[in-house]
Design a protein around this motif. Sequence first.
Motif, PDB file in Angstrom:
ATOM      1  N   SER A 331     104.360  61.275  78.501  1.00  0.00           N
ATOM      2  CA  SER A 331     102.874  61.279  78.663  1.00  0.00           C
ATOM      3  C   SER A 331     102.548  62.037  80.213  1.00  0.00           C
ATOM      4  O   SER A 331     102.601  61.475  81.098  1.00  0.00           O
ATOM      5  N   PRO A 332     102.762  63.482  79.952  1.00  0.00           N
ATOM      6  CA  PRO A 332     102.676  64.320  81.316  1.00  0.00           C
ATOM      7  C   PRO A 332     101.379  63.691  82.340  1.00  0.00           C
ATOM      8  O   PRO A 332     100.303  63.629  81.628  1.00  0.00           O
ATOM      9  N   PRO A 333     101.662  64.034  83.592  1.00  0.00           N
ATOM     10  CA  PRO A 333     102.914  64.660  84.199  1.00  0.00           C
ATOM     11  C   PRO A 333     104.338  63.710  84.402  1.00  0.00           C
ATOM     12  O   PRO A 333     105.235  63.847  84.480  1.00  0.00           O
ATOM     13  N   ASP A 334     103.668  62.330  84.566  1.00  0.00           N
ATOM     14  CA  ASP A 334     104.669  61.402  84.918  1.00  0.00           C
ATOM     15  C   ASP A 334     104.387  60.018  84.485  1.00  0.00           C
ATOM     16  O   ASP A 334     104.807  58.964  85.184  1.00  0.00           O
ATOM     17  N   ARG A 335     104.054  60.090  83.034  1.00  0.00           N
ATOM     18  CA  ARG A 335     103.956  58.588  82.426  1.00  0.00           C
ATOM     19  C   ARG A 335     104.624  58.502  81.134  1.00  0.00           C
ATOM     20  O   ARG A 335     105.257  59.471  80.636  1.00  0.00           O
TER      21      ARG A 335
END
Length: 409
Positions: A331-335
């Motif tokens: 799940s962009p950006p960092d999930r």
Amino acid sequence: MNNSKSSETILVVDDVRVTGEILLQFLKQKGFNVLLADNGKLAIQMTQDRQPDLILLDIMMPGGISGFEVCQQLKSVESTRNIPVLFMTALNDNINKLKGFELGGADYITKPFQYDELFARVNAHLSIRKLQRKLEAQNKLLKDEIGRSQKLEMARQQTQQLLKHTLLSQDEGTELEKCQRALALFIRTVANDLKTPLNSIITDSIRLEKESSPTRALRLDTQSFKTLKKLQETGQQADNTVDALLLLAGLFREEEVKLELLEMSDIVSIVIEKRLAILIKHSQAQIKLAEIWPTVPGVRLWLEEIWMNYISNALKYGGKPPHLELGANPSPPDRVRFWIRDKGEGLTQKEQDQLFTTPFNFQLHQLEIKEGGFGLSMVQHLVKQLGGEVGVESQKGKGSLFYFILPAY
């Protein structure tokens, strides 16, 4: 030749002294302790006094109590009921063989004896008796642990009532914090004390079930097999309750959350194969799991609770039988988004809007530990504590997808 077996005791009952003496010498050479009785009355008395491990019993004993009557009396008494009785009878005496089985006999040995066969049958039934005793011991242990779990539940309820009254009577927040810390310590101590014996009970009952299959030495009747299955289920339910108490203890401490890197595949496996295994089996659910799962920072018990709630809800509302799919994707950006999809009736937009609106209530007198967890309000609370968010995608008649999003490693 002496085979130096362990000291099992065998009672030989035969009114023909020569036959009895021959069996006595043969069995002694094989390493058994041997008792000898030449009539039925003496056999009953010796069985009650000495509790032999196995009885070789002649059917025909003229002039006194027959072998059938001896067996019938022994099977009617609790202390001697489970001692295996092997009847000794003539080669073609089929009527007596059937009657012996009806009265509770475990097996029969034909005369004249084939001593290799006699030794094999004796060994087989002694092995079965050992397994039965082991099962009886495990049953007693589990009953004791269930009693301890019931006492734990009573203590939990009393503690909730005590804290409820304390909360109502205290005006200062410091007193509330002291109560919460004391309660958390109490819950954690008792729960940890129960964790090891409960896991032992579950493991041993599963192993005993495998040993009781039709191809193995231990054969259980239908009622005994149902009892063993019930013991497994009760043990797992008690273990889930202990995990729930540990979760609460951690939340009530209100300390800084310490995260660790966790394999989500391990978390999902524990929930499906252990904590919800009974519900999954009863609902006959079909579950498809993603092949690849990411590693994320989190708290193990919290992540288990999240999946417990999502999966148990899907088992209830995901169709009959439920068809579920679990997975994860970036799940962009960092999930990372973790999700569970079902093929149930689905939800209207109004129903979706109401799912996560109620905040989790920390008032102990209103808490309820359910078989599938504390509910979606707890899921939302835990995910928020981990820096994430929850949600649902659904359309009436087309199933639902519940998800939670966490920071990626």
